[in-house]
Scaffold this active site. Sequence first.
Site, PDB file in Angstrom:
ATOM      1  CD1 TRP A  71      39.947  99.997  29.622  1.00 43.24           C
ATOM      2  CD2 TRP A  71      40.520  99.352  31.683  1.00 43.24           C
ATOM      3  NE1 TRP A  71      41.171  99.367  29.548  1.00 43.24           N
ATOM      4  CE2 TRP A  71      41.540  98.962  30.798  1.00 43.24           C
ATOM      5  CE3 TRP A  71      40.661  99.056  33.038  1.00 43.24           C
ATOM      6  CZ2 TRP A  71      42.686  98.288  31.206  1.00 43.24           C
ATOM      7  CZ3 TRP A  71      41.804  98.381  33.466  1.00 43.24           C
ATOM      8  CH2 TRP A  71      42.798  98.003  32.549  1.00 43.24           C
ATOM      9  CG  ASP A 104      39.148 105.922  32.230  1.00 39.37           C
ATOM     10  OD1 ASP A 104      40.143 106.526  31.790  1.00 39.37           O
ATOM     11  OD2 ASP A 104      39.164 104.697  32.501  1.00 39.37           O
ATOM     12  CE  LYS A 131      46.609 102.172  29.016  1.00 42.75           C
ATOM     13  NZ  LYS A 131      45.292 102.064  29.621  1.00 42.75           N
TER      14      LYS A 131
HETATM   15  C1  LIG Z   1      44.708 101.361  30.749  1.00 46.50           C
HETATM   16  C2  LIG Z   1      43.393 101.883  31.160  1.00 46.50           C
HETATM   17  C3  LIG Z   1      42.973 101.863  32.503  1.00 46.50           C
HETATM   18  C4  LIG Z   1      43.814 101.255  33.612  1.00 46.50           C
HETATM   19  O1  LIG Z   1      44.938 101.990  33.845  1.00 46.50           O
HETATM   20  P1  LIG Z   1      45.938 101.632  35.031  1.00 46.50           P
HETATM   21  O2  LIG Z   1      46.801 102.844  35.095  1.00 46.50           O
HETATM   22  O3  LIG Z   1      46.661 100.388  34.641  1.00 46.50           O
HETATM   23  O4  LIG Z   1      45.148 101.433  36.261  1.00 46.50           O
HETATM   24  C5  LIG Z   1      41.758 102.422  32.817  1.00 46.50           C
HETATM   25  N1  LIG Z   1      40.979 102.963  31.876  1.00 46.50           N
HETATM   26  C6  LIG Z   1      41.336 102.990  30.577  1.00 46.50           C
HETATM   27  C7  LIG Z   1      40.432 103.610  29.575  1.00 46.50           C
HETATM   28  C8  LIG Z   1      42.548 102.449  30.180  1.00 46.50           C
HETATM   29  O5  LIG Z   1      42.905 102.472  28.885  1.00 46.50           O
END
Ligand SMILES: *Cc1c(COP(=O)(O)O)cnc(C)c1O
Length: 360
Positions: free
Chosen positions: A101, A171, A195
């Site tokens: 990511w 993030d 998540k």
């Molecule tokens: C799942 C995830 C993403 C991507 O998320 P989307 O909503 O599918 O774009 C980005 N960063 C992390 C840490 C993730 O777990």
Amino acid sequence: MSRVYNFSAGPAVLPEEVLKAAAEEMLDYKGTGMSVMEMSHRSKAFEEIINEAEADLRELMGIPDNYKVLFLQGGASTQFAMIPMNLMKNRVADYIITGQWAKKAAAEAEKYGKVNRIASSADKTFSYIPDCSDLPISEDADYVYICENNTIYGTKYKTLPDTKGKLLVSDVSSCFLSEPVDVTKYGIIYGGVQKNIGPAGTVIVIIREDLITEDVLPGTPTMLTYKTHADAKSLYNTPPAYGIYICGKVFKWLKSMGGLEVMKERNEKKAKLLYDFLDQSTLFKGTVVPEDRSLMNVPFVTGNADLDAKFVKEAKAAGLENLKGHRTVGGMRASIYNAMPYKGVEALVAFMKKFEEENL
Ligand SMILES: *Cc1c(COP(=O)(O)O)cnc(C)c1O
């Protein structure tokens, strides 16, 4: 009706209380005679939903007044572009590469400016967090970017990097609301909600007010300008209304559980049960160095791909679902987010013990 223990990394398990409450309100939300899905985002009822969601999130995280909370769309991945478009005044940013990511975010930012990859754990398949106590922070960097909990590899920053005064952007998709945070340490904290908070499609951005300006990169679309959404209180266009409603319910659930301190204790207790088992197991092995282990995503392997596949298959038959590791790393991964009960992890560990006895 029977529910499984769902160890999916995302979209992921939600609190059963929340799902039940949403089901009860499906046809008639609080006497409006309609579902939240059918309601105008300009209605009084929805205004209350979004305002309460924001107020509850602010309370849970202790978000200071000089930060805005934005409910946006496009998932976490849209932020990979939105962040540089809005923050890259010098067109330079530092990225710490701790997995897929962060890598993707860095590659996207590179479309807009110079990206310095100032640290990485790629040398050991992202099984640790690099030492971030004295990084070569770029003089002219507009911000330093991290992925705080690495969903795929199962690592988590236990201390934030020393950014030497530069803005920190994080993030937190897969550790959102799993433990208390000090919001003042960040310029932006953001995460896709699928998540740990709600249904896919909503992303929450917590951003310091002074970073919200009209001074964005030329060509930045209106919809990708933070100011558009901050000025309109996340109602510039139709927001992901139902998603925000479910997030709001999860915030209330978290408050009823006792808040983020209590969630942290619960999450530590759950993770300990699994890690302690892995550490003494003769068959299974955790893949992350102990000091950087995530409380949310726990990857493990047997060292034999056929046995891994057998485990995933038999676990599914036993009501333990989505234990297959990410397609890029193989093995297994148990995601044990806020809504995964302790009993779910107990069931997993009991199943692993049994599997170990049968397959040694
Ligand atoms: C799942 C995830 C993403 C991507 O998320 P989307 O909503 O599918 O774009 C980005 N960063 C992390 C840490 C993730 O777990």
